[in-house]
Design an enzyme around this catalytic site. Structure first.
Site, PDB file in Angstrom:
ATOM      1  N   TYR A 128       4.553   5.120  11.239  1.00 25.77           N
ATOM      2  CA  TYR A 128       4.816   3.697  11.439  1.00 25.77           C
ATOM      3  C   TYR A 128       5.654   3.038  10.338  1.00 25.77           C
ATOM      4  CZ  TYR A 128       0.575   3.440   8.490  1.00 25.77           C
ATOM      5  OH  TYR A 128      -0.367   3.599   7.495  1.00 25.77           O
ATOM      6  N   ARG A 161       0.859  -1.187   0.000  1.00 25.50           N
ATOM      7  CA  ARG A 161       0.000   0.000   0.000  1.00 25.50           C
ATOM      8  C   ARG A 161       0.897   1.239   0.000  1.00 25.50           C
ATOM      9  NH1 ARG A 161      -1.373   2.642   4.481  1.00 25.50           N
ATOM     10  NH2 ARG A 161      -1.336   0.846   5.865  1.00 25.50           N
ATOM     11  N   HIS A 180      -3.355   4.574   4.749  1.00 25.01           N
ATOM     12  CA  HIS A 180      -4.507   3.676   4.861  1.00 25.01           C
ATOM     13  C   HIS A 180      -5.773   4.387   4.396  1.00 25.01           C
ATOM     14  CE1 HIS A 180      -7.343   0.742   6.399  1.00 25.01           C
ATOM     15  NE2 HIS A 180      -7.951   1.711   7.061  1.00 25.01           N
TER      16      HIS A 180
END
Length: 403
Positions: A293, A280, A284
């Site tokens: 992160y 990805r 998100h």
């Protein structure tokens, strides 16, 4: 002992196994420069279909870029991008019959684009206007289309997976040669629904394809914190199910794997699990900041594996696409998306009564009472609902004509 299980060998020492004895390979056909691997047998993909696939990939990327920008401008409340995962979504969809059912998660807009969901249909859903098939009841990116055999998306993770098994059971009973594909992330595979669905599909031998987009993260949780085994693919063994792991950024590999999976599903009523290894590249959602992160270095390493670029280079190698074609298509798509967005913004919201009109066959007393309360609230505070243009029961709401 089950009649379907072969007799196990007998041993006399307590030797434990943890699955490391089995390593599932990754199926690949194209290198990143668009050239095939040595001895790779490419699928029989004609020019028209190849360009249909690529245009769907380009459209999805342009749509994602423009709509995230619209969200940042305050024109849209929420958005989720497919960037980096286009090959997994569109490659698998292209391998299906157009009447096969798709039960997706919320990053599969490319599947709809490939099947012909037009730009206005996308925009109507995103803005929840009067032409939205969901009548404004869903968040943006929760598409659905009965005519394109695409089940309306649900926000809770994994709900569509057991539904796919049940729907495929019905397809098996109908005997018309169709199957269901359900697409989900590796995070959704941690839900109990995943295991219940695979077990039921295997026991009842239904024509369903489980496609897991292993994109490395369940929102901010990396894969190594989600499971300690070798990804999602080995879980198929526990259900005696066919499985393949594929390079999810290789459009031809995803396409070919799904073609073969569909044959197993439709011709032999064998459910199949496909694990597509991808990444990805986007956040998100528009509410997420991935810098908290994961590193830019990690992201850049995957940008070098861009699935859209890989297919473009393959098309150019075939002589089916040029830089001029790319420029014209990009310009046309950007223009179409922007014009459709402007049209969708100007359209009226759905009629207020559609909030309850088809929830049940007949509106229940509870829902009718709640609707009356809502209308009374709007009439009392019309200044809080300035965008309306339709009436409440045929009358203006004291300056605000509807909510």
């Amino acid at each position: 002992m089950s009649t379907t299980t072969k007799a196990a060998p007998i041993v006399h020492t307590p030797d434990f196994m943890n699955g490391d004895e089995f390593r599932i390979p990754v199926f690949k056909l194209l290198k990143q420069d668009g050239s095939p691997y040595k001895n790779a047998k490419l699928p029989d993909l004609d020019k028209d279909k190849a360009l249909r696939i690529y245009r769907a990939m380009l459209f999805t990327r342009v749509l994602d870029e423009r709509m995230l920008a619209a969200q940042r401008q305050g024109r849209l409340s929420f958005y989720m991008q497919c960037i980096g995962e286009e090959a997994s979504v569109i490659g698998s969809t292209a391998a299906l019959d157009d009447e096969d059912m798709i039960m997706a998660q919320y990053r599969e807009q490319g599947a709809l684009a490939y099947r012909g969901f037009d730009v206005d249909e996308f925009m109507n859903q995103l803005f929840g206007n009067e032409h939205d098939y969901g009548k404004g009841r869903q968040m943006p990116v929760h598409y659905g289309s009965s005519k394109l055999h695409y089940m309306t998306i649900s926000s809770p993770l994994a709900t569509q997976i057991p539904q796919a098994t049940g729907y495929a059971y019905g397809q098996k009973m109908a005997g018309q040669g169709h199957c269901t594909i359900t697409i989900f992330g590796e995070g959704a595979a941690s839900e109990g629904d995943f295991h219940a669905a695979l077990n039921m599909a295997s026991v009842h031998r239904v024509p369903v394809i489980f496609l897991c987009r292993n994109n490395g993260y369940a929102i901010s949780t990396p894969a190594h914190e989600q499971f300690s085994a070798d990804g999602i693919a080995p879980r198929a063994f526990g259900y005696r199910m066919k499985v393949i792991r594929v390079d999810g950024n290789d459009i031809l590999a995803v396409y070919q794997a799904t073609v073969e999976a569909r044959k197993l599903a439709v011709e032999h009523n064998q459910p199949v699990l496909i694990e597509a290894m991808t990444y990805r590249l986007a956040a998100h959602s528009s509410s997420d900041d991935p810098s908290g992160y994961r590193s830019k270095k990690e992201e850049e390493a995957w940008r070098d594996k861009d699935p859209v670029l890989r297919m473009k280079l393959w098309l150019q190698e075939k002589g089916w696409w040029s830089d001029d074609d790319e420029k014209r298509e990009q310009e046309s798509l950007r223009r179409d998306v922007l014009e459709a967005m402007k049209r969708a913004e100007k359209r009226e919201p759905p009629e207020l009564d559609t909030l309850v009109s088809d929830v049940f066959d007949e509106v229940t007393p509870i829902l009718a009472g709640q609707l009356d309360d809502l209308k009374a609230h709007i009439r009392k505070y019309p200044e809080a609902y300035p965008k309306g243009a339709k009436s409440l029961n045929g009358k203006d709401a004291g300056g605000a004509k509807h909510a």
